[in-house]
Design an enzyme around this catalytic site. Structure first.
Site, PDB file in Angstrom:
ATOM      1  N   GLU A 471       2.106  17.410 -34.730  1.00 47.85           N
ATOM      2  CA  GLU A 471       3.119  18.259 -35.365  1.00 47.85           C
ATOM      3  C   GLU A 471       3.514  19.420 -34.461  1.00 47.85           C
ATOM      4  O   GLU A 471       4.665  19.867 -34.480  1.00 47.85           O
ATOM      5  CB  GLU A 471       2.626  18.759 -36.723  1.00 47.85           C
ATOM      6  CG  GLU A 471       2.430  17.667 -37.758  1.00 47.85           C
ATOM      7  CD  GLU A 471       3.666  16.810 -37.954  1.00 47.85           C
ATOM      8  OE1 GLU A 471       4.790  17.312 -37.801  1.00 47.85           O
ATOM      9  OE2 GLU A 471       3.504  15.607 -38.273  1.00 47.85           O
ATOM     10  N   HIS A 477       9.375  21.115 -29.506  1.00 47.53           N
ATOM     11  CA  HIS A 477      10.744  20.612 -29.367  1.00 47.53           C
ATOM     12  C   HIS A 477      11.738  21.639 -29.919  1.00 47.53           C
ATOM     13  O   HIS A 477      12.840  21.804 -29.391  1.00 47.53           O
ATOM     14  CB  HIS A 477      10.866  19.287 -30.116  1.00 47.53           C
ATOM     15  CG  HIS A 477      11.936  18.388 -29.619  1.00 47.53           C
ATOM     16  ND1 HIS A 477      12.115  17.105 -30.095  1.00 47.53           N
ATOM     17  CD2 HIS A 477      12.919  18.550 -28.702  1.00 47.53           C
ATOM     18  CE1 HIS A 477      13.138  16.541 -29.486  1.00 47.53           C
ATOM     19  NE2 HIS A 477      13.654  17.392 -28.640  1.00 47.53           N
TER      20      HIS A 477
END
Length: 683
Positions: A471, A477
């Site tokens: 996660e 990202h």
């Protein structure tokens, strides 16, 4: 504050907190609907002004103007939809249900605005003449495709049908998710005799007693369910009867004929999706979805799954033969398989693995493991911020700074399970990064770890450790995004690419340098013994055929539902019978290993955004396995490697073609062989 005065509504107020963090303490549930109503109205006014602009359409006055409109709506959505998943309540569920149709209708009104669509179409027709940058060209193409896929190019009657389908689907998928949470909570297994919990740790037993008390039981222990079919407690419970109770509760969720039964929802969702695809000229919903992904078409996905299905079932046969011999006279049913896999793993380990979690205390793993790897690779620093308003007392906040000490965003960690939180683990973005808007990201990671008693450590299993790193790969990202336009920020990439960066980040969970930094005994502070660290790496690297088969079964089931035409979908009336037929045709029918999600509780595809896209995890893993090899061949946990990966992938979002960028990074097109070797499927 009632929320009736939109001018002072705290949901819409510009936050003066760091990075525009919402002031959750000032917001009540009564504020949301008035905020959304006002935000949608102002957004429509902006859109109408763009459409009515008498000037000739340009990228700036049409596409870019549209991109930058609706900021109030984006703010409200970032706040509310971050709350519904991790901390819902009946009021929020009611609001979510109402918003599902309101927002869908709002989006369709914009997408089907004939004047606006005319301006976008004109720009798309002469895109080659406009001297656009790659991000601008991609944004123009996307806006045009979104309008077409919403039905803007259809005759009026079919546009109206598209509106009705979209609105109904929004209602059904929201209802599906809510029913899963309700039935998952109500299906928890109450165990009266504590002796029947043999195999669980003292912390797990204490948590089960606390869960029973919280649920109103005067005695006993409550085993709450996780979202997938496989329940982690099944690997530990020594009592076969209790294992069977937990397994039955899991696999029968939402198909018990009660108020939470979702099977009729599944059938209606599938039929509506098939009809929408037909209206737009696609054979089926899978073709409609995959047209926007990195996979070229459904046949390419079918080919990949077919190759993997055959290899996985062969490996599964070998695994079962081995396991049956290992278990001796013990009977192995679907409720027992993971128990015996765990016993076999421990027996094969060079040293016992049951003490590994003692070296994986959550806070230490987070700060000395997850954050440490991010610092080594990307130069990031994490400074915990206390005193900022959060949406739940368990949530923690860190300011993220780059290697110059400049702040780049906020990271929120929400790690513990609670009845108000849906199952699973995920990443949310409250605020998107955008250089045009001058906004920096606020990213949330949500997990469902068992909260320990006061003063006790939260110790992670190898699977939970991997999930934490996974996660955080999504978080990176979002945090390292460096794009102009908010809709291209962070994880706003094709669905079958979005899991790639998160899967890459998993490789650092047990990397020797990272493990040595965080793996300290929670009580003594002693470093993990070298032989235990080696055994953990060996264990984690041995992917079971069981895990691969249950994932592939869910992926194949997803595609089977969404390869149905209108006529075929109308003919399906029995969800379980369709499942059995689909799995048999995929070569994955086995009484021992049900899909990771059965249709009735497959939230990814009937409640979330993965319809005809659950294959994304394995599709992305092809890229991930190649990239892991690239990292290791280039020196591993090195700043230059992190810089190159961030420049190629993490910072780019959807501003470039992600596959082209990945090929430039590794120097060629990806191959499947590293994935087959990793999963033990190579011939």
């Amino acid at each position: 504050m009632t929320g009736q005065d939109s001018a002072t509504n705290p949901v819409l107020a510009q936050s003066d907190l760091p990075y525009e963090l919402p002031d959750f303490a000032s917001i009540s549930d009564d504020d949301f609907l008035p905020a959304f109503t006002a935000a949608m109205a102002s957004h429509l006014a902006e859109v109408e002004a763009i459409a009515a602009d008498p000037a000739e359409p340009t990228f700036a006055n049409t596409v870019e103007a549209l991109e930058l409109s609706g900021r109030d709506l984006a703010r409200a959505s970032g706040i509310f939809f971050n709350l519904v998943g991790p901390d819902t309540n009946p009021k929020r569920n009611e609001i979510s249900q109402e918003l599902s149709t309101l927002l869908t209708d709002h989006g369709n009104t914009i997408a089907m605005n004939p004047v606006l669509f005319g301006r976008i179409s004109e720009l798309a027709s002469r895109a080659d003449e406009l001297d656009l940058t790659e991000p601008q060209r991609r944004l123009l193409d996307k806006r045009y495709r979104e309008s077409v896929r919403a039905g803007a190019g259809l005759p009026d009657a079919e546009q109206e049908e598209m509106r009705q389908i979209a609105s109904r689907l929004a209602y059904l998928t929201t209802t599906f998710s809510q029913k899963i949470l309700d039935d998952t909570n109500s299906s928890a297994v109450l165990v009266d005799d504590a002796a029947d919990l043999d195999g669980l740790s003292s912390g797990q037993i204490a948590a089960a007693r606390r869960a029973a008390a919280d649920a109103g039981h005067d005695s006993g222990h409550l085993l709450t369910l996780e979202l997938p079919t496989s329940q982690s407690v099944l690997t530990e419970l020594t009592n076969p009867a209790v294992r069977q109770r937990v397994f039955d509760a899991s696999v029968n969720r939402c198909s018990r004929g009660n108020d939470h039964d979702t099977r009729d929802l599944v059938l209606e969702i599938v039929r509506l999706r098939a009809r929408r695809a037909e209206l737009l000229g696609y054979r089926d919903h899978a073709e409609f979805v995959i047209a926007e992904q990195t996979a070229p078409d459904p046949s390419a996905v079918d080919d990949l799954l077919r190759e993997l299905n055959e290899s996985a079932m062969r490996a599964g046969g070998r695994e079962l033969t081995r396991l049956t011999e290992f278990a001796g006279d013990a009977e192995i049913g679907p409720a027992d398989l993971t128990f015996w896999l765990e016993r076999e793993k421990q027996a094969k380990a060079s040293v016992p693995l049951d003490g590994f979690a003692d070296y994986c205390e959550l806070d230490t793993v987070l700060t000395r493991g997850v954050f440490h790897a991010a610092n080594k690779l990307y130069g990031l620093q994490f400074v915990e911020r206390t005193g900022l308003p959060v949406y739940h007392p368990d949530v923690r906040v860190w300011e993220v700074r780059d290697d110059t000490g400049t702040g780049i965003g906020l990271f929120l960690g929400d790690f513990y399970a609670r009845p108000s939180k849906r199952g699973g683990a995920w990443m949310n973005n409250i605020v998107d990064q955008s250089s045009v808007l001058q906004t920096q990201p606020i990213i949330v990671n949500v997990l469902n770890l068992t909260k320990p008693d006061e003063g006790q450590p939260c110790l992670l299993s190898i699977d939970q450790l991997t999930t934490l790193f996974h996660e955080f790969g999504h978080a990176l990202h979002g945090l390292l995004s460096s794009v102009e336009y908010p809709s291209q920020s962070g994880t706003s990439v094709p669905r079958d690419f979005v899991e790639f960066p998160s899967q890459v980040n998993e490789m650092w969970a047990l990397h020797p340098e990272v493990l040595a930094n965080y793996a300290l005994h929670h009580a003594t502070g002693e470093p993990i013994p070298a032989e235990l660290a080696a055994a953990a790496r060996e264990s984690a690297g041995a992917e079971t055929a069981h895990g691969t088969i249950e994932y592939l079964a869910a992926s194949s089931l997803d595609l089977a539902w969404h390869r149905l035409t209108v006529e075929e979908a109308a003919a399906v009336t029995d969800v379980e019978a369709f499942e059995a037929k689909a799995l048999s045709e995929a070569g994955l029918q086995t009484d021992l290993i049900p899909p990771r999600y059965r249709s009735a509780y497959f939230n990814h595809i009937f409640g979330g955004g993965y319809s005809a896209g659950y294959y994304s995890y394995i599709w992305s893993e092809v890229l991930d396995a190649e990239t892991e090899q690239w990292f290791l061949a280039s020196g591993g946990l090195e700043r230059d490697n992190g810089r190159r990966f961030a420049e190629a992938t993490l910072s780019r979002g959807d501003s470039v073609d992600p596959l082209v960028s990945h090929e430039a990074l590794i120097g060629r097109k990806p191959r499947i062989e590293p994935l087959l070797r990793r999963r033990g499927l190579a011939a």
